[in-house]
Design an enzyme around this catalytic site. Structure first.
Site, mmCIF file in Angstrom:
data_model
loop_
_atom_site.group_PDB
_atom_site.id
_atom_site.type_symbol
_atom_site.label_atom_id
_atom_site.label_comp_id
_atom_site.label_asym_id
_atom_site.label_seq_id
_atom_site.Cartn_x
_atom_site.Cartn_y
_atom_site.Cartn_z
ATOM 1 N N SER A 1 0.881 -1.172 0.000
ATOM 2 C CA SER A 1 0.000 0.000 0.000
ATOM 3 C C SER A 1 0.911 1.211 0.000
ATOM 4 O O SER A 1 2.098 1.101 0.304
ATOM 5 C CB SER A 1 -0.846 -0.006 1.282
ATOM 6 N N TYR B 1 -2.130 -2.147 10.293
ATOM 7 C CA TYR B 1 -2.154 -2.131 8.822
ATOM 8 C C TYR B 1 -0.832 -1.607 8.267
ATOM 9 O O TYR B 1 -0.186 -2.246 7.432
ATOM 10 C CB TYR B 1 -3.320 -1.268 8.322
ATOM 11 N N LYS C 1 2.149 -3.463 6.030
ATOM 12 C CA LYS C 1 2.448 -3.019 4.660
ATOM 13 C C LYS C 1 3.919 -2.642 4.515
ATOM 14 O O LYS C 1 4.523 -2.887 3.470
ATOM 15 C CB LYS C 1 1.507 -1.881 4.260
#
Ligand code: NAD
Length: 282
Positions: free
Chosen positions: A143, A155, A159
Site C-alpha cells: 500500500s 495495517y 504493509k
C-alpha cells in the site's frame, strides 16, 4: 515476463477489488488464472463472470492466513493447470486499532492476512515457479501505507513488512529468473472498508479494537469517502499486468502521496546529516 499468453497465475483476494482487476487483466492477456479467496459466493460469481469472456479461469477457496489452506490452494492449482508462473499475493484487510486501541486479535488478524500470507505464498509458490525453468513473477500488494506511516496501526506495520520483503526478495530471486514487484496503491474503489465481512471467528475480538484514535465506524467511515471516489480497480489490474511485463520494482497507482514520501526521505536524510562528520566510537 514478456510473453504472458498461455502462462498460469494465482491471485489471492481475487473475488473483489484489486485482485479481481488483476485476474481480469491477466485473463484478457491470455493468462490462465486461479482465483483464490476466502469468500465463496463472491469467488463463484467472479469466476462465472470471467468464464463468460471465454477466459481459462478457476477458483479455489482458501483463508490465506492459514498455511495449510494456502498449500491446498497450490495443490489445486497444480492439479488444474500443472504449473505456476505468476503469483500475486494480494488478499488484505484494513485491520483495526491505533495506539491505545489495538488488541492482540487486531494485530494477529492483520499480520496473518496481510503479512504472513505473503510470506507463506512466496514459500509455497516460489519453488513451483522455479521448477519449470521458464521464469516467473511475484507481485505483492502492499500500500502507499507501506511507504509512509501516519499512525502506528497494524495495517501500516504489515504493509511496511510487505515492502521490505519484496525489496529483499527482488534481489534474491533475480538470479532464479523470478521478478518481484511490490504494488503500492493509493485510494482504490474496492470493498476494503468492509473488510470485517471476512473476519474469522478466531480473530473475533478484533472487532472490539478501534481505529486510529477514534471509534471503528468513524475511522472506517472517514476512509470510505476516499475509497468510494477512488481509482477503478480494473485500471490497477492493467497497471499490474504492465508491471509484470516490464518487471517494475514498484507499481504505484497515482502521484497523490508522492510529496509525503519525498518528505519522509527528507526526514531520513536529515537524520544522516545530523551525525555527519562524527567519528562513531567503536
Ligand atoms: N482499496 C485501496 O484503496 C487499497 C489501497 C492500498 C492497498 N490496498 C490493498 O489491496 C489489497 C486488496 O484489497 P482491495 O482494496 O481490493 O479490497 P477488497 O476487500 O475489495 O478485496 C480484498 C479481497 O481479499 C479477500 N480476503 C480477505 N481476507 C482473506 C483471507 N484471509 N484469505 C483469502 N482472501 C481474503 C476478500 O474476500 C476480498 O475478496 C489489500 O491487500 C489491501 O490492503 C487497497
Amino acid at each position: 515476463m514478456k510473453d504472458l499468453a498461455g502462462k498460469t497465475a494465482v491471485v489471492t483476494g481475487a473475488a473483489s477489488g484489486i485482485g479481481l482487476g488483476v485476474a481480469t487483466s491477466l485473463a484478457k492477456a491470455g493468462v490462465k488464472v486461479m482465483l483464490c479467496d476466502i469468500e465463496q459466493g463472491a469467488l463463484d460469481a467472479a469466476v462465472a463472470r470471467l468464464k463468460e469472456t471465454n477466459a481459462d479461469v478457476a477458483g479455489v477457496k482458501a483463508d490465506v492466513s492459514l498455511k495449510a489452506e494456502l498449500q491446498a490452494a497450490a495443490d489445486a492449482t497444480l492439479e488444474r493447470y500443472g504449473e505456476v508462473h505468476i503469483l500475486h499475493n494480494n488478499a488484505g484487510v484494513t485491520g483495526a486499532g491505533g495506539y491505545g486501541a489495538w488488541n492482540d486479535a487486531s494485530w494477529n488478524w492483520t499480520i496473518g492476512v496481510n503479512l504472513m500470507a505473503v510470506i507463506w505464498g512466496v514459500e509455497i509458490f516460489g519453488p513451483l515457479i522455479e521448477r519449470h525453468g521458464q521464469g516467473g513473477h511475484i507481485v505483492n500488494t502492499a500500500s502507499i501505507a507501506g511507504m509512509i506511516s501516519g499512525s502506528g496501526n497494524p495495517y501500516n506495520v504489515t504493509k511496511y513488512g510487505v515492502v521490505a520483503l519484496s525489496e529483499g526478495l527482488r534481489v534474491e530471486l533475480a538470479p532464479r529468473n523470478i521478478g518481484v514487484s511490490v504494488l503500492c496503491p493509493g485510494f482504490i474503489r474496492t470493498n476494503i472498508v468492509d473488510s470485517f465481512r471476512n473476519l474469522q471467528d478466531r480473530y473475533a475480538d478484533a472487532a472490539h479494537a478501534v481505529g486510529a484514535g477514534t471509534d471503528l465506524p468513524t475511522w472506517l467511515g472517514g476512509i470510505r469517502g476516499r475509497i468510494d471516489a477512488g481509482i477503478d480497480p480494473m485500471y490497477v489490474g492493467e497497471l499490474v499486468r504492465e508491471g509484470i511485463e516490464g518487471d517494475w520494482p514498484y507499481i504505484f497507482t497515482d502521484n497523490e502521496f508522492e510529496p509525503y514520501i519525498d518528505a519522509r526521505f527528507a526526514g531520513i536524510k536529515a537524520g544522516f546529516d545530523r551525525i555527519r562528520g562524527r567519528e562513531p566510537r567503536r
